[in-house]
Motif scaffolding. Structure first.
Motif, PDB file in Angstrom:
ATOM      1  N   ASP A  43     -59.770  14.077  31.588  1.00 23.55           N
ATOM      2  CA  ASP A  43     -59.253  14.318  33.301  1.00 23.55           C
ATOM      3  C   ASP A  43     -58.167  14.994  33.666  1.00 23.55           C
ATOM      4  O   ASP A  43     -57.612  15.413  34.346  1.00 23.55           O
ATOM      5  CB  ASP A  43     -59.530  13.190  34.631  1.00 23.55           C
ATOM      6  N   ASP A  44     -57.232  15.193  32.216  1.00 24.76           N
ATOM      7  CA  ASP A  44     -55.550  15.829  31.969  1.00 24.76           C
ATOM      8  C   ASP A  44     -56.519  17.425  31.615  1.00 24.76           C
ATOM      9  O   ASP A  44     -56.719  17.451  30.708  1.00 24.76           O
ATOM     10  CB  ASP A  44     -55.239  15.187  30.741  1.00 24.76           C
ATOM     11  N   ASP A  45     -55.550  17.871  32.213  1.00 28.01           N
ATOM     12  CA  ASP A  45     -55.634  19.569  32.115  1.00 28.01           C
ATOM     13  C   ASP A  45     -55.073  19.774  30.559  1.00 28.01           C
ATOM     14  O   ASP A  45     -55.264  20.323  30.056  1.00 28.01           O
ATOM     15  CB  ASP A  45     -55.248  20.073  33.737  1.00 28.01           C
ATOM     16  N   ASP A  46     -53.655  19.095  30.927  1.00 26.32           N
ATOM     17  CA  ASP A  46     -52.946  19.344  29.657  1.00 26.32           C
ATOM     18  C   ASP A  46     -53.797  19.175  28.105  1.00 26.32           C
ATOM     19  O   ASP A  46     -53.627  20.115  27.477  1.00 26.32           O
ATOM     20  CB  ASP A  46     -51.647  18.965  29.560  1.00 26.32           C
ATOM     21  N   ILE A  47     -54.278  18.050  27.596  1.00 26.46           N
ATOM     22  CA  ILE A  47     -55.143  17.234  27.126  1.00 26.46           C
ATOM     23  C   ILE A  47     -56.075  18.168  26.625  1.00 26.46           C
ATOM     24  O   ILE A  47     -56.508  18.968  25.375  1.00 26.46           O
ATOM     25  CB  ILE A  47     -55.629  15.934  26.937  1.00 26.46           C
ATOM     26  N   GLU A  98     -56.879  21.354  27.284  1.00 25.98           N
ATOM     27  CA  GLU A  98     -56.058  23.110  26.553  1.00 25.98           C
ATOM     28  C   GLU A  98     -55.620  22.703  25.210  1.00 25.98           C
ATOM     29  O   GLU A  98     -56.025  23.707  24.505  1.00 25.98           O
ATOM     30  CB  GLU A  98     -54.074  22.860  26.822  1.00 25.98           C
ATOM     31  N   VAL A  99     -55.099  21.764  24.471  1.00 25.94           N
ATOM     32  CA  VAL A  99     -54.818  21.296  23.316  1.00 25.94           C
ATOM     33  C   VAL A  99     -55.797  21.114  22.935  1.00 25.94           C
ATOM     34  O   VAL A  99     -56.062  21.458  21.667  1.00 25.94           O
ATOM     35  CB  VAL A  99     -53.512  20.249  23.687  1.00 25.94           C
ATOM     36  N   MET A 140     -57.751  24.251  22.153  1.00 29.15           N
ATOM     37  CA  MET A 140     -57.176  25.262  20.773  1.00 29.15           C
ATOM     38  C   MET A 140     -56.844  24.726  20.191  1.00 29.15           C
ATOM     39  O   MET A 140     -57.251  26.037  19.026  1.00 29.15           O
ATOM     40  CB  MET A 140     -55.310  25.326  21.286  1.00 29.15           C
ATOM     41  N   SER A 141     -57.102  23.508  19.940  1.00 30.30           N
ATOM     42  CA  SER A 141     -57.278  22.743  18.745  1.00 30.30           C
ATOM     43  C   SER A 141     -58.494  22.964  17.378  1.00 30.30           C
ATOM     44  O   SER A 141     -58.570  23.739  16.258  1.00 30.30           O
ATOM     45  CB  SER A 141     -57.304  21.273  18.583  1.00 30.30           C
ATOM     46  N   LYS A 200     -55.292   8.696  20.719  1.00 27.29           N
ATOM     47  CA  LYS A 200     -54.266   9.828  20.858  1.00 27.29           C
ATOM     48  C   LYS A 200     -52.774   9.215  20.424  1.00 27.29           C
ATOM     49  O   LYS A 200     -52.793   7.404  21.682  1.00 27.29           O
ATOM     50  CB  LYS A 200     -54.520   9.790  22.700  1.00 27.29           C
ATOM     51  N   PRO A 201     -51.625  10.529  20.728  1.00 30.31           N
ATOM     52  CA  PRO A 201     -52.050  10.478  20.252  1.00 30.31           C
ATOM     53  C   PRO A 201     -53.061  11.417  18.865  1.00 30.31           C
ATOM     54  O   PRO A 201     -53.247  10.692  17.629  1.00 30.31           O
ATOM     55  CB  PRO A 201     -50.621  11.554  19.851  1.00 30.31           C
ATOM     56  N   PHE A 202     -53.823  12.726  19.490  1.00 28.93           N
ATOM     57  CA  PHE A 202     -54.359  13.058  17.622  1.00 28.93           C
ATOM     58  C   PHE A 202     -53.827  14.441  17.164  1.00 28.93           C
ATOM     59  O   PHE A 202     -52.704  14.741  17.423  1.00 28.93           O
ATOM     60  CB  PHE A 202     -55.633  13.128  18.199  1.00 28.93           C
ATOM     61  N   PRO A 207     -54.336  18.078  16.332  1.00 37.07           N
ATOM     62  CA  PRO A 207     -54.309  18.922  16.330  1.00 37.07           C
ATOM     63  C   PRO A 207     -55.628  19.781  15.100  1.00 37.07           C
ATOM     64  O   PRO A 207     -56.316  20.636  15.705  1.00 37.07           O
ATOM     65  CB  PRO A 207     -53.735  19.676  17.737  1.00 37.07           C
TER      66      PRO A 207
END
Lengths: 474, 129
Positions: B11-15, B17-18, B21-22, B107-109, B111
């Protein structure tokens, strides 16, 4: 000789209990000399409540029953109550009673003190026999389990514990009874107990072997640990939630930086800029979160000193609006202050009041549609000033209303997170308002918006700054 | 390396996104991102990913509930699900594993190794027991 030297009281009386001979020990035991006692009867010295019982016992003796360890109380010359344990016979031939009375006052007092201590003990105490049956309980056990003492005696201990723990008592007793375990307390164990009405509750139980003349008993000390368990669970949940809330922005920051550092930027031209922006936004979110968590902790632990003074609410509201000006511009809406005429002053800490209005206002801004207006209004109630913050947002979902002031509560976490919420803003508002002796609430209609209101006590002419500041600072 | 279809649900947009990219570091991975469990249920049935990487704490329908529903609908019943969660205390990880997840990532993972970890997990699942 024996009569003269006996530490016990030796008496010879007639049928009516009149003293015919009294040993000299009466001087020590009752404070009277033999001369003072001769010619009197027992009733002149007996504790009034024991008179009838003692007469009955003497009648039984005259019917041929030997009196053994019959206890009755007497009043010493100095007013103390003395307990004597009597052994005696009736001689029909001589028509006389022969008694020997031992002073057991100290023993009985010690027993009574011990009994009172056991009864007053805030921990449940029970004695259990080798077969696991209850032989003695104190009042706390009755209270904990909801049974009367008589219902508990001879009851197997296992029937007082939840099914999954039955059998553990036998194991505990066996460990306690091991020769090397003699005199040592067994391990403390946590179990689930069951009260008379079937309610389960967490207990801590510790068994200690008690060796008596007839064999082995066990003293079980039982503590109700439901509150401790509840507090532990709440603490675990809080740690878990805080950990989750901190790790979420940290994940975005760490992953963004790792991608930048590792050269693994997305193919898109703005990949690097995007990652830097994600890292920066989430770092800000983390800062807000840490600040809010610290504020919350300080408020709840009472370590946050409230500097209470006479506060002009309109001025504070204007300041809070100013703090939110950039946010309002970002969300494309107006904030309007609507204050009643005249002085509207409350007893409050101005900085904390700014925090209250700022938190309510930033929520209202974030959840309002673009182009709308958020109104901060201030009005007078009977003995309070009411501050309201109204938005025209989507309203608070019905199912969320009951927990809106809970820590980390967010109706829609994705939406709230994207708007930079920590989930602590309203809980902080609630705590501050409570510390300021105020009241707080909201009215909301789905699709029409929400109005939060805060009532704070009016500043009265007799109010002093120091007293209240001191009180709040404690 | 073989091509792989991965669905990411968070549900988190930023996660999202990363993660996107990952996983883009592995050109053989095709990714579809969903911002809710409800959307994932629909999309997974239609798109048939090889693997679903899913957040646990999501509003309305959380990860465990989404997993149960994925298992109940025939087209998604067998798709392996890996949880990626910020609820990373040991007992929590064990609990999520016990719900039937193929694996649980905290998390954190990292990437840079996420794609490799997901491939490793799938390879392990494919191996005969």
């Amino acid at each position: 000789m024996m009569f003269e030297a006996s530490p016990d009281l030796i008496l010879v009386t007639d049928r009516k209990g009149v003293f015919l001979r009294v040993s000299p020990s009466c001087e020590v035991i009752l404070g009277y000399s033999p001369g003072e006692m001769l010619g009197h009867s027992g009733r002149d010295f007996l504790y009034p409540a024991d008179l009838d019982r003692t007469r009955s016992e003497m009648r039984r003796a005259r019917r041929g029953r030997v009196m053994r360890n019959f206890e009755s109380r007497y009043v010493h010359r100095d007013g103390r109550v003395v307990t004597l344990a009597w052994t005696g016979i009736w001689s029909e031939a001589e028509e006389k009673h022969f008694f020997i009375g031992r002073d057991v006052t100290e023993q009985r007092t010690a027993e009574e003190l011990f009994r009172l201590a056991v009864e007053a003990c805030p921990a449940g105490m029970m004695m259990i026999d080798r077969g696991g049956r209850v032989v003695m309980v104190n009042g706390e056990i009755e209270r904990l389990f909801g049974y009367h003492r008589e219902e508990l005696l001879a009851r197997p201990l296992d029937t007082l514990t939840a099914a999954q723990f039955r059998g553990e008592h036998a194991q505990m007793r066996a460990e306690c009874a091991k020769p090397q375990g003699r005199g040592k307390s067994g391990k403390t164990r946590e179990m689930v107990a069951v009260s008379k009405d079937g309610i389960e509750f967490a207990i801590e139980i510790k068994l200690t072997p008690v060796w008596i003349r007839d064999g082995l008993l066990y003293l079980a000390v039982v503590l109700d640990i439901s509150d401790r368990k509840r507090a532990d669970r709440l603490k675990d949940e809080f740690v878990s939630t805080v950990s989750h809330e901190l790790r979420t922005p940290l994940t975005s920051i760490a992953a963004s930086l790792a991608l930048i550092k590792g050269g693994g930027l997305a193919k898109a031209a703005d990949g690097g800029a995007k990652l830097v922006s994600i890292a920066a936004n989430n770092a800000q979110r983390l800062v807000r979160l840490v600040n809010d968590i610290l504020d919350m902790e300080k408020i709840q632990s009472g370590r946050l000193v409230f500097e209470v003074s006479k506060v002009d609410v309109a001025a504070v509201a204007a300041l809070a609006i100013e703090h939110n000006r950039t946010l309002a511009t970002e969300y494309g809406l107006q904030v309007r202050l609507n204050a009643e005429q005249g002085e509207l002053c409350v007893k409050a800490d101005p900085d904390r009041l700014v925090q209250v209005i700022t938190n309510l206002l930033s929520n209202a801004i974030k959840f309002s549609p673009r182009g709308e207006e958020v109104v901060v209004a201030i009005g007078r109630r009977v003995d309070a000033v009411r501050i309201t913050v109204r938005d025209r947002g989507s309203g608070i979902p019905e199912e969320f209303r009951g927990r809106i002031f809970d820590r980390f509560a967010q109706a829609d976490s994705s939406d709230a997170r994207q708007k930079g919420g920590t989930g602590l803003g309203l809980s902080i508002v609630k705590e501050i308002v409570a510390r300021l002796a105020g009241d707080l609430g909201f009215e909301s209609a789905v699709g029409q918006g929400t109005l939060f209101w805060v009532d704070l006590p009016c500043w009265q002419s007799g109010d002093t700054l120091s007293e209240r500041s001191m009180e709040e600072a404690v | 390396m073989s091509s792989l279809r991965i669905m990411h649900v968070d549900d988190d947009d930023d996660i999202r996104e990363v993660v996107s990219m990952s996983l883009a570091l592995d050109p053989q991975i095709e990714l579809k991102s969903c911002n809710s469990g409800t959307l994932a249920l629909q999309e997974a049935a239609a798109w048939q990913p090889d693997l679903i990487l899913m957040d646990v704490m999501m509003p309305l329908m959380d990860g465990p509930e989404t997993l149960i529903r994925l298992r109940k609908q025939e087209p998604t019943a067998a798709i392996p699900v890996i949880f990626m969660t910020a609820k990373a205390q040991r007992h929590e990880l064990e609990h999520f594993r016990s719900l039937g997840a193929a694996a649980v990532f905290a998390k954190p993972f990292d990437p840079l190794s996420l794609a490799e970890s997901l491939r490793g997990c799938l390879a392990q699942l494919a191996r005969p027991a």
